[in-house]
Scaffold this motif. Structure first.
Motif: not given
Length: 560
Positions: A129-130, A133-134, A216, A221, A225, A254
């Motif tokens: 997920a991170a 997004a990152d 999400l 993120k 989380y 990340s």
């Protein structure tokens, strides 16, 4: 780019060609989603996240939000390669002593150096997920292409349902048992009509996953989380006796990393640095360069495969020892990748006899997943890998989330003296690796490629590149050509030879001392050993993109 008389392996499929953009994945609906994003004006990273999300829906027995991701991004404007490490860490409350004590309760001996892959302590923080997004925040095109927008095709498929592909259906059924754990929520990934894995052609809906992706997309993120999904992850892990906490999830980040590389022939080959195993492919290519014996050898003949098997065993011996979390135990990369080290490692090579006992070298004088490729109209390229590990990973399904949690912690060592030893808040040795190659003469993109399948991945990278560069195969032929695989990714592991490699070659390799597996060489069960590859090559003169996708899976290439 390729002349017909140069194509030394005749595939039964043609490569796909396009001028403006291309997407190569293991699932047609995912390829379609990526191409739609490109045609709407999105870039390669926008399309890559759309593809990854759709694959979570259509191949939950390979990938998903409960796993990790790695990305290599070629930025055409600067000719620079960027790397994202989206792998998660072990729980901070999980000590080596606790893991060893609980492993012994389940029958492990004092000498066992790894955890049972089904043990809840193998669950690490999911980094996907991170990572999505990152990646989008740093390299996405912005504007209308928000996280919610690029997740929309996956949300739609999860809500409305999709027809399950035949290869996916096979592995869903084969690994259904991973989901059957007391206190689990496996019904979210089983057919509501039968309570079993869906069959090929069955329309499968996953409303829980659709809800997760909506959250999400809307909240980023942090919503994943630190919100409902994070609480569900902790709940299911702790119900099984694990020690993951919300604090572990909230602390996840990340890492943007400098890719590592080596030069082979006319190209520079790029990989993600440790804790990924991309180093294995680079070492093998270095050892081949040091030997300088491949030119003119028949493809997949005994001399050719003998040499490749020997260098892969040397490379695995090194990486299975030196690859660990770089924040806690950095590998000596400049020494490992030096020509002098390569020359020392191949000094014991014998042209007709396998080395009996391959050990890790001393680099200083003092001492299984889905993957896909995207190239956009601007020439930017993404090689992306997203994986659960071992099909459904741990098999644990957080309530109301629609995905399983990975079991990457299985790759930690329980040996106190090993660089990859389990420790609190540590990233394990990782199998998933994207790949890129650029041209030495210009810095331009040569190819974006990958070959999924656990420890098959670096072996696939080497074989694909040799097929393209040395044997002048087009991308589809390079993907289709029969492969070998050292199955457990160890220096001493048995090698499987795919159907299409002659029986007399197999026997000759055995006569040279190679451990060659002799099981049936046909069918799904054997095909999975060799993974699923995707390749896009760019013609330096015309800019035309040539793509190949693996028939060992359900995938396809779409060109535009």
């Amino acid at each position: 780019m390729w002349k017909e008389d140069e194509m030394r392996f005749r595939s039964r499929r043609s490569p796909v060609l396009g001028r403006h953009g291309m997407v190569a994945t293991s699932q047609p609906l995912a390829s379609q989603a990526g191409l739609e994003v490109l045609k709407a004006g999105g870039n390669a990273v926008d399309a890559a996240i759309a593809v990854a999300a759709v694959l979570n829906v259509t191949e939950p027995c390979s990938t998903g939000l409960g796993g990790d991701c790695f990305m290599l991004y070629y930025e055409a404007a600067t000719e620079k390669v960027h790397g994202l490490n989206g792998s998660g860490r072990s729980p901070r409350a999980l000590t080596l002593e606790r893991a060893r004590a609980e492993a012994r309760k389940t029958g492990a001996s004092e000498e066992d150096d790894e955890m049972d892959p089904t043990h809840v302590h193998c669950v690490t923080v999911p980094g996907t997920a991170a990572g999505w997004a990152d990646s989008l925040e740093r390299f996405g095109s912005g504007g209308a292409f928000t996280l919610s927008r690029v997740l929309a095709p996956a949300v739609r498929l999860a809500d409305e349902g999709f027809p399950v592909g035949p290869v996916t259906a096979h592995w869903w059924r084969e690994n259904e048992k991973q989901l059957n754990r007391p206190g689990n929520h496996q019904e979210e990934l089983l057919s509501p009509a039968t309570g079993r894995a869906p069959v090929a052609g069955e329309v499968f809906r996953n409303p829980a996953l659709a809800a997760t992706m909506r959250e999400l997309g809307a909240g980023g993120k942090e919503a994943f989380y630190q919100g409902r999904v994070g609480r569900a992850i902790v709940e299911v892990v702790r119900a099984q006796g694990g020690c993951l906490t919300l604090e572990d999830l909230a602390a996840h980040e990340s890492a943007w990393v400098e890719p590592i590389f080596t030069d082979y022939g006319p190209v520079r080959v790029w990989e993600i640095p440790p804790n990924g195993q991309g180093l294995t492919a680079l070492l093998a290519l270095n050892y081949l360069s040091a030997l300088d014996r491949l030119e003119g050898l028949p493809h997949n003949g005994p001399d050719y495969l003998h040499q490749l098997l020997e260098v892969m065993r040397l490379a695995f011996a090194d990486t299975r020892y030196f690859v660990a979390d770089p924040a806690l135990c950095p590998a000596p990369l400049p020494d490992l990748l030096s020509p002098a080290y390569a020359a020392r490692r191949v000094a014991g090579f014998h042209p007709t006899r396998a080395q009996a006992d391959v050990q890790a070298g001393t680099p200083t004088r003092s001492s299984s997943t889905v993957s896909f490729q995207v190239v956009d109209p601007a020439g930017n390229a993404v090689s992306f890998v997203n994986s659960n590990y071992m099909h459904f990973g741990s098999g644990l399904v957080p309530r109301g989330c629609g995905f399983t949690l990975q079991n990457r912690g299985h790759n930690f060592s329980l040996s106190p003296t090993h660089p990859n030893v389990l420790a609190p808040g540590k990233r394990p040795f990782h199998t998933i690796i994207p790949g890129l190659a650029t041209r030495l003469d210009s810095g331009a993109l040569y190819a974006s490629f990958s070959n999924m399948g656990g420890f098959m991945q670096p072996q696939g990278h080497v074989q694909l590149l040799l097929n393209l560069l040395l044997h002048r195969m087009d991308p589809q032929a390079a993907v289709d050509a029969p492969r070998f695989c050292i199955q457990d990714g160890s220096a001493q592991g048995a090698a499987a030879l795919e159907e299409g490699i002659e029986e007399d070659v197999l026997e000759e390799l055995r006569a040279r001392g190679h451990r060659v597996a002799g099981e049936e060489r046909r069918g799904y069960a054997h095909r999975v050993v060799f993974g699923k590859a995707q390749v896009i090559v760019r013609d330096p003169v015309t800019g035309v993109l040539w793509g190949g996708s693996d028939g060992r899976g359900d995938g396809c290439v779409y060109g535009w």
